[in-house]
Design a protein around this motif. Structure first.
Motif: not given
Length: 327
Positions: A205-219
């Motif tokens: 997973r480390w190569r996949t950026p996390i979007a700075a949006e709460k729904p994406a972070i919660r997922r």
């Protein structure tokens, strides 16, 4: 005091005899810094120059390095591990003997090898794992490990910026691999399942950026264990430049939003849902695969909009009302 008999398997002495000679006992030690003794009456006994090697920050075998490594091939990895933990150099004859006797590592159990490699990675200088490759020792640990260990010192140096936690350092070392390949390498080393699972998740997973949006972070929080989510953020922070240009700044926002999510108590796991399988069955849904799919669909709605986590709302969203499943 003890004297070892002949080593027949490159790892264990055939016999061990007792002796009254301290010097004979010290002769059987691996390195000079481990071949000293002391008591209040006689003071320091240092027949092999251990104190001088400590002062000069040197790892040197007692007597013949070839003989010491031939007796026990695990000493090869102990030499590299001590050099990493103490930030000592390996004396030339000792270093050359490592390359010469490295094939004997095939006689050493994978569990003992894994222990030494883990201590090396958890040291203050994990970049010295390169010595395992440079000396040729990696080839005799396993073929997958040999292929993975071909990393430059520059690629290894960031490992020291990771917390000295077993799964974090192993994930950093294996980060170039695919998740399943990393797990296979650790499986071959007889690593524990928890470490294998965590490394596999981080490496995947480390190569996949996390979007700075709460729904994406919660997922993302929903998909991996809570403490591992923090490990992922830490891992991505160390290797942010490899994730993507400017990702370091994005990650700071992600961390802040994650704290807000936790502070608000937003539901991120099925156990946080206002309904469970029993509630759905009580409302008329039959047990089976459809029940699990429904719970996951409800979870997805709640990850998008936490305010939807109300029992009545979720039952209606599942097509259930007044205890009757609607068609």
């Amino acid at each position: 005091y003890r004297v070892d008999g002949e080593y027949e398997d490159g790892r264990h002495p055939k016999s061990v005899d007792f002796t009254t000679s301290l010097l004979e006992d010290l002769k059987r030690r691996d390195f000079t810094i481990n071949a000293m003794a002391y008591n209040g009456r006689e003071g320091m006994v240092d027949a092999f120059g251990g104190m001088e090697d400590l002062e000069n920050r040197v790892i040197r075998c007692v007597g013949s390095a070839v003989n010491r490594f031939t007796e026990d091939a695990l000493r090869i990895l102990r030499a590299v591990r001590f050099s990493a933990q103490l930030d000592f150099r390996i004396e030339d004859e000792t270093y050359e003997a490592i390359s010469l006797i490295a094939p004997n590592l095939e006689k050493v159990s994978k569990e003992r090898i894994a222990t030494e490699l883990t201590k090396l990675l958890l040291s203050g200088h994990p970049e010295k794992m390169k010595r395992v490759s440079d000396t040729g020792a990696s080839r005799y640990i396993s073929e997958p490990f040999f292929k993975a260990a071909v990393l430059s010192k520059g690629e290894l140096r960031p490992l020291g910026c990771l917390p000295a936690v077993k799964y974090m350092r192993w994930a950093g070392f294996l980060r170039r691999e695919q998740g399943e390949t990393a797990a296979d390498i650790l499986r071959d080393l007889k690593m524990d399942c928890d470490t294998m699972d965590r490394v596999k998740i981080l490496v995947s997973r480390w190569r996949t950026p996390i979007a700075a949006e709460k729904p994406a972070i919660r997922r993302v929080m929903n998909q991996i264990p809570g403490d591992l989510f923090d490990g992922l953020l830490c891992f991505q922070a160390v290797f942010a430049g490899e994730v993507g240009e400017g990702y370091g700044e994005t990650l700071e926002t992600v961390k802040a939003l994650a704290e807000e999510i936790r502070g608000a108590g937003d539901p991120v796991n099925l156990k946080d849902l206002a309904v469970d399988g029993r509630d759905l069955m009580a409302a008329g849904m039959k047990p089976g695969p459809a029940l699990g799919k429904t719970l996951n669909a409800l979870m997805e709605q709640v990850l998008e909009r936490p305010e939807c986590n109300e029992r009545a709302y979720l039952l209606r969203a599942a097509g259930l009302e007044n205890g009757i499943k609607e068609s």
